[in-house]
Design a protein around this motif. Structure first.
Motif, PDB file in Angstrom:
ATOM      1  N   CYS B  76      44.892  84.310  -6.366  1.00 51.67           N
ATOM      2  CA  CYS B  76      45.886  84.605  -5.325  1.00 51.67           C
ATOM      3  C   CYS B  76      46.367  83.393  -4.534  1.00 51.67           C
ATOM      4  N   LYS B 134      48.969  91.276 -10.401  1.00 49.98           N
ATOM      5  CA  LYS B 134      48.468  90.238  -9.504  1.00 49.98           C
ATOM      6  C   LYS B 134      48.794  90.540  -8.037  1.00 49.98           C
ATOM      7  N   CYS B 138      46.066  91.004  -5.126  1.00 44.79           N
ATOM      8  CA  CYS B 138      45.964  90.034  -4.033  1.00 44.79           C
ATOM      9  C   CYS B 138      46.225  90.692  -2.669  1.00 44.79           C
TER      10      CYS B 138
END
Lengths: 215, 141
Positions: B76, B134, B138
């Motif tokens: 992240c 993602k 994150c």
């Protein structure tokens, strides 16, 4: 028997002023692969070493006052934390004949096995020691949902012996690796640094077949 | 710098990139717990809980939390592990195997643990990231 003086080694970690001896390991092939336990080596290979053999004859008197040693750097190649096994790699070659890796499948309850290791090495004592014991039971132990084959051998082990080679004279193979003593967690007390629950005449050893999968 | 992409794939795909002993053991662990729990079990285990070891020195590091925090940083935080990410971007094709290897080695070097121990946990967490994306991973605390 003298071959075991070259195969069975102390695993340690180099500190600024000495080598901290952590337990036992043994060479399993001619390319310098060494088996021990995950709990002996910890989780990092910084400054991890094995000590080169200090005797060539198993009948020689081992001088316990001799603190010289020749550390050989090792790296962790494989680690199975569930079965508590580790494969180390040293930059060495071994030219002798090494017993092949077997399994407790080929040993029976009542069979005699040999244990080669370094009891009390964690307390600074370097004495390659041979013990005989019988297999008292063959058991499956479950850890995190994974069942593995163990032998309960009829002998008491002491700190430093984790990672010892369990040798089967009947099959001329390495049958297992010494792991530790059965002592259910909870309610543990310590008397002078010793947990009385581990002071019994049996020791758990994991079957060597799991080593094959890691090589 | 372009963004690091984590491919989607089922857990079998990710675990197939590991050694067979790792894959088989993790699959058994996964039958009774969540992927994240399996990852934690793998990297914090030291054999059977009722066996007293005869060697080694006690490992008292708060390992799981630290590992998880570093993994999150890698995925992240664009400023963390910049060199490793740059090397990954330079590859013409970033396979699952390369991702597992590079991330395990990078985190292992940062927190002082051997990469071979971390690899199965990294594979499991990468599978999760690939599945949920993602951004969602994150964003989740």
């Amino acid at each position: 028997m003298n071959i075991f003086t070259q195969l069975v080694l102390i695993v340690g970690r180099v500190n600024p002023d000495h080598v901290q001896m952590l337990g036992t390991g043994f060479i399993v092939n001619n390319d310098g692969y060494i088996v021990s336990t995950r709990h002996v080596v910890g989780a990092e290979d910084a400054n991890l070493v094995v000590l080169a053999p200090h005797v060539a004859n198993i009948n020689a008197f081992q001088d316990l006052s001799d603190t010289t040693c020749r550390p050989v750097q090792v790296k962790i190649r494989e680690m199975d934390p569930i079965r508590d096994l580790v494969i180390l790699k040293a930059d060495l070659t071994f030219n002798g004949k090494i017993p092949s890796i077997g399994s407790f499948d080929n040993d029976s309850v009542g069979d005699e096995i040999g244990i080669f290791g370094f009891p009390h090495c964690v307390e600074g004592r370097r004495a390659l020691t041979f013990q005989k014991a019988e297999i008292g039971a063959k058991v499956l132990l479950e850890s995190s949902g994974v069942k593995s084959k163990y032998a309960v051998i009829n002998v008491q082990a002491r700190p430093g012996q984790s990672g010892s080679m369990i040798f089967s004279p009947k099959n001329n193979t390495i049958s297992g690796v010494l792991i530790g003593a059965w002592a259910p967690s909870g309610g543990a007390i310590s008397l002078g640094g010793i947990n009385p629950r581990e002071l019994h005449q049996t020791t758990h050893c994991i079957s060597a077949e799991y080593i094959k999968e890691m090589l | 710098m372009s963004e690091l992409k984590i491919p989607n794939g089922d857990i079998d795909d990710w675990l197939s990139e590991l050694k067979l002993y790792q894959k088989n053991t993790v699959l058994k662990i996964l039958t009774s717990c969540s992927p994240e729990e399996a990852a934690e079990i793998w990297i914090t285990a030291t054999g059977h809980e009722n066996t007293i070891p005869f060697g080694g020195s006690r490992d008292t590091k708060p390992f799981w939390d630290k590992f998880k925090a570093e993994f999150k940083k890698f995925i992240c935080d664009d400023n963390s592990y910049a060199e490793e990410k740059k090397a990954l971007m330079a590859e013409s094709s970033v396979t699952k195997s390369i991702l597992i290897g590079v991330i395990s080695a990078a985190i292992g070097a940062a927190i002082g643990y051997t990469a071979t121990l971390l690899a199965p946990a990294v594979a499991i967490l990468l599978c999760t990231v690939g599945k949920i994306g993602k951004n969602a991973y994150c964003k989740d605390g």
